[in-house]
Design an enzyme around this catalytic site. Structure first.
Site, mmCIF file in Angstrom:
data_model
loop_
_atom_site.group_PDB
_atom_site.id
_atom_site.type_symbol
_atom_site.label_atom_id
_atom_site.label_comp_id
_atom_site.label_asym_id
_atom_site.label_seq_id
_atom_site.Cartn_x
_atom_site.Cartn_y
_atom_site.Cartn_z
ATOM 1 N N LYS A 9 0.814 -1.219 0.000
ATOM 2 C CA LYS A 9 0.000 0.000 0.000
ATOM 3 C C LYS A 9 0.851 1.274 0.000
ATOM 4 O O LYS A 9 0.342 2.359 -0.289
ATOM 5 C CB LYS A 9 -0.979 0.011 1.183
ATOM 6 C CG LYS A 9 -0.365 0.043 2.558
ATOM 7 C CD LYS A 9 -1.453 -0.076 3.616
ATOM 8 C CE LYS A 9 -0.900 -0.132 5.025
ATOM 9 N NZ LYS A 9 -0.286 1.103 5.484
ATOM 10 N N ASP A 10 2.162 1.158 0.296
ATOM 11 C CA ASP A 10 3.053 2.324 0.251
ATOM 12 C C ASP A 10 3.594 2.611 -1.148
ATOM 13 O O ASP A 10 4.162 3.682 -1.384
ATOM 14 C CB ASP A 10 4.253 2.116 1.193
ATOM 15 C CG ASP A 10 3.860 2.122 2.664
ATOM 16 O OD1 ASP A 10 2.799 2.696 2.984
ATOM 17 O OD2 ASP A 10 4.601 1.533 3.476
ATOM 18 N N ARG B 74 -8.359 8.116 4.835
ATOM 19 C CA ARG B 74 -9.294 7.068 4.400
ATOM 20 C C ARG B 74 -10.040 6.470 5.582
ATOM 21 O O ARG B 74 -11.265 6.295 5.544
ATOM 22 C CB ARG B 74 -8.520 5.966 3.651
ATOM 23 C CG ARG B 74 -9.359 4.722 3.343
ATOM 24 C CD ARG B 74 -8.480 3.574 2.860
ATOM 25 N NE ARG B 74 -7.480 3.182 3.840
ATOM 26 C CZ ARG B 74 -7.713 2.374 4.866
ATOM 27 N NH1 ARG B 74 -8.921 1.893 5.087
ATOM 28 N NH2 ARG B 74 -6.739 2.063 5.716
ATOM 29 N N ARG B 75 -9.297 6.163 6.637
ATOM 30 C CA ARG B 75 -9.948 5.591 7.824
ATOM 31 C C ARG B 75 -10.860 6.610 8.502
ATOM 32 O O ARG B 75 -11.988 6.295 8.871
ATOM 33 C CB ARG B 75 -8.888 5.100 8.818
ATOM 34 C CG ARG B 75 -8.137 3.870 8.342
ATOM 35 C CD ARG B 75 -7.115 3.389 9.364
ATOM 36 N NE ARG B 75 -6.401 2.222 8.861
ATOM 37 C CZ ARG B 75 -5.081 2.076 8.882
ATOM 38 N NH1 ARG B 75 -4.325 3.045 9.385
ATOM 39 N NH2 ARG B 75 -4.515 0.991 8.408
ATOM 40 N N ARG C 246 1.242 9.668 14.300
ATOM 41 C CA ARG C 246 2.327 8.996 13.582
ATOM 42 C C ARG C 246 3.011 8.080 14.582
ATOM 43 O O ARG C 246 2.645 8.011 15.737
ATOM 44 C CB ARG C 246 3.339 10.022 13.056
ATOM 45 C CG ARG C 246 2.893 10.877 11.891
ATOM 46 C CD ARG C 246 2.878 10.166 10.537
ATOM 47 N NE ARG C 246 4.079 9.382 10.239
ATOM 48 C CZ ARG C 246 5.148 9.860 9.627
ATOM 49 N NH1 ARG C 246 5.216 11.127 9.274
ATOM 50 N NH2 ARG C 246 6.180 9.077 9.362
ATOM 51 N N ARG D 58 1.890 3.719 18.938
ATOM 52 C CA ARG D 58 0.458 4.008 18.793
ATOM 53 C C ARG D 58 -0.361 3.270 19.850
ATOM 54 O O ARG D 58 -1.252 3.857 20.476
ATOM 55 C CB ARG D 58 -0.014 3.622 17.390
ATOM 56 C CG ARG D 58 0.647 4.435 16.292
ATOM 57 C CD ARG D 58 0.104 4.053 14.930
ATOM 58 N NE ARG D 58 0.907 4.675 13.867
ATOM 59 C CZ ARG D 58 0.463 4.918 12.643
ATOM 60 N NH1 ARG D 58 -0.769 4.615 12.313
ATOM 61 N NH2 ARG D 58 1.247 5.469 11.738
ATOM 62 N N CYS E 29 -1.382 7.328 -1.727
ATOM 63 C CA CYS E 29 -1.734 6.374 -0.675
ATOM 64 C C CYS E 29 -2.313 7.066 0.563
ATOM 65 O O CYS E 29 -2.811 6.409 1.465
ATOM 66 C CB CYS E 29 -0.534 5.515 -0.294
ATOM 67 S SG CYS E 29 0.816 6.400 0.482
#
Length: 307
Positions: A84-85, A130-131, A148, A154, A241
Site C-alpha cells: 500500500k506504500d 481514508r480511515r 504517527r 500508537r 496512498c
C-alpha cells in the site's frame, strides 16, 4: 573469499520493527524455497525521519524512494515494501518481481471496548484520511486524532489513556504479535481497506532477469490479481496512498469482485461502487470502476480532501 556471505542476497527494508519483521519472513521464505541466503539491510526513508503527517508529505512514495535508490545504486539486490506504500505509477527501472500471499487486509481497532461501545467524544487515533472519513460515517460523534509513530508507540497511547483507541491495519498488528490488543476488526463493508493492504511487494531492478526469476517463488497470483484491480482504481482516480480511497477485491482465481469507495472528509457523502470481471483483466476492471465513480462525483470529493 567464498562462502555464504559472498552469495547472500542483500534485502533492503525500512528499519522499523514491523518492517524488519515482515521482511525477515519474506527472506526466510525465499531461503526455504531456493536455498539462497538472505542478508537484511536496514534503510532509513524520508517517511521515517519526517515528523509531518502523511497528508502533508504527499503520502505516495515517502517510504519507498530511498529503498529504490539503493537498488539503483547497487547497494541492495531486492527490496520489500508494504504494497500500500508503493506509488501506482511504475518506475521502468524497477520490476515488481513478487506480491506475497496477502495477510488479513482489514483495519482493526485497538481499544478496551468495541467501536459501538465507545462513549461519545472518545478520542480515536489514526494517520489515515481514508480511515477517518469512513469511521466518521459510522460514528460522527467521536474525535479523530492524527497520529504517527510505529505500532508499539500508537498502542502505547491507548495504554497510557492519552487516546481511547487507535485504528491500524490488522496485518501489521499480527506481524507485531499484538493480536491480543485488537478489540474489533472492521469488516470490509464497514471500512474498506487501503488498496493493497495486507500484501507485501518485492522489487528488484528490471535488468536483473535472473533475480526476477528467482523471486517469482514468492509471488501469489490470486493476491496479485486482487491488488492489481485495487491499485488500478487508485491510479485511475490519480490518488496517492494518503487519499480517502478504499478498495478491496477478492475472487476464486477466475472472477474478481471489486468494491471501491471515496468518502468525503466529513463522512457525510460518499461514492461507493462494485463490479466483477475476469481476474485476467484486473487492471481494466479497476480502471472501469474508477471511471464510473468519477461519473458519480468521486473526483469532486477527492478535490475537497486535497484543499
Amino acid at each position: 573469499m567464498s562462502g555464504v556471505a559472498e552469495t547472500a542476497l542483500r534485502m533492503g527494508t525500512r528499519k522499523s520493527v514491523m518492517a524488519t519483521t515482515q521482511s525477515g519472513r519474506v527472506g526466510d521464505r525465499l531461503t526455504a524455497r531456493t536455498g539462497r541466503a538472505v542478508q537484511l539491510v536496514g534503510v532509513t526513508t524520508f517517511g521515517d525521519v519526517s515528523r509531518a503527517h502523511l497528508t502533508q508529505l504527499g503520502g505516495t512514495g515517502v517510504f519507498v524512494s530511498e529503498l529504490r535508490n539503493k537498488l539503483i545504486e547497487g547497494e541492495i539486490d531486492f527490496a520489500v515494501h508494504s504494497l500500500k506504500d508503493l506509488p501506482t505509477t511504475p518506475d521502468e527501472r524497477i520490476a515488481l518481481a513478487a506480491i506475497t500471499l496477502r495477510d488479513d487486509p482489514r483495519d482493526a481497532l485497538v481499544s478496551n471496548v468495541k467501536f459501538a461501545d465507545l462513549p461519545a467524544g472518545a478520542r480515536i487515533g489514526t494517520g489515515s484520511p481514508r480511515r477517518v472519513s469512513q469511521l466518521r460515517m459510522l460514528r460522527p460523534d467521536l474525535e479523530y486524532v492524527p497520529i504517527r509513530g510505529n505500532g508499539d508507540t500508537r498502542i502505547g497511547k491507548v495504554t497510557s489513556g492519552e487516546l481511547d483507541g487507535v485504528v491500524m491495519a490488522a496485518a501489521g498488528l499480527g506481524r507485531l504479535g499484538r493480536d491480543a490488543d485488537i478489540s474489533q476488526v472492521f469488516e470490509v463493508d464497514e471500512v474498506l481497506p487501503a488498496p493493497g493492504q495486507g500484501a507485501l511487494a518485492v522489487e528488484c531492478l528490471e535488468s536483473r532477469t535472473d533475480l526476477i526469476e528467482l523471486l517469482k517463488v514468492l509471488d501469489d497470483p490470486r493476491t496479485r490479481a486482487a491488488v492489481t484491480a485495487e491499485r488500478s482504481v487508485l491510479a485511475a482516480l490519480e490518488a496517492g496512498c494518503s487519499a480517502p480511497v478504499g478498495a478491496f477485491a477478492s475472487g476464486d482465481g477466475h472472477i474478481l469482485n471489486l468494491t471501491a469507495a471515496v468518502v468525503a472528509v466529513d463522512g457525510l457523502r460518499s461514492v461507493r461502487k462494485s463490479a466483477s470481471g475476469p481476474s485476467s483483466a484486473a487492471m481494466e476492471l479497476g480502471r472501469d470502476l474508477a471511471t464510473a465513480m468519477i461519473a458519480e462525483g468521486a473526483g469532486t470529493l477527492m478535490g475537497e480532501q486535497a484543499h
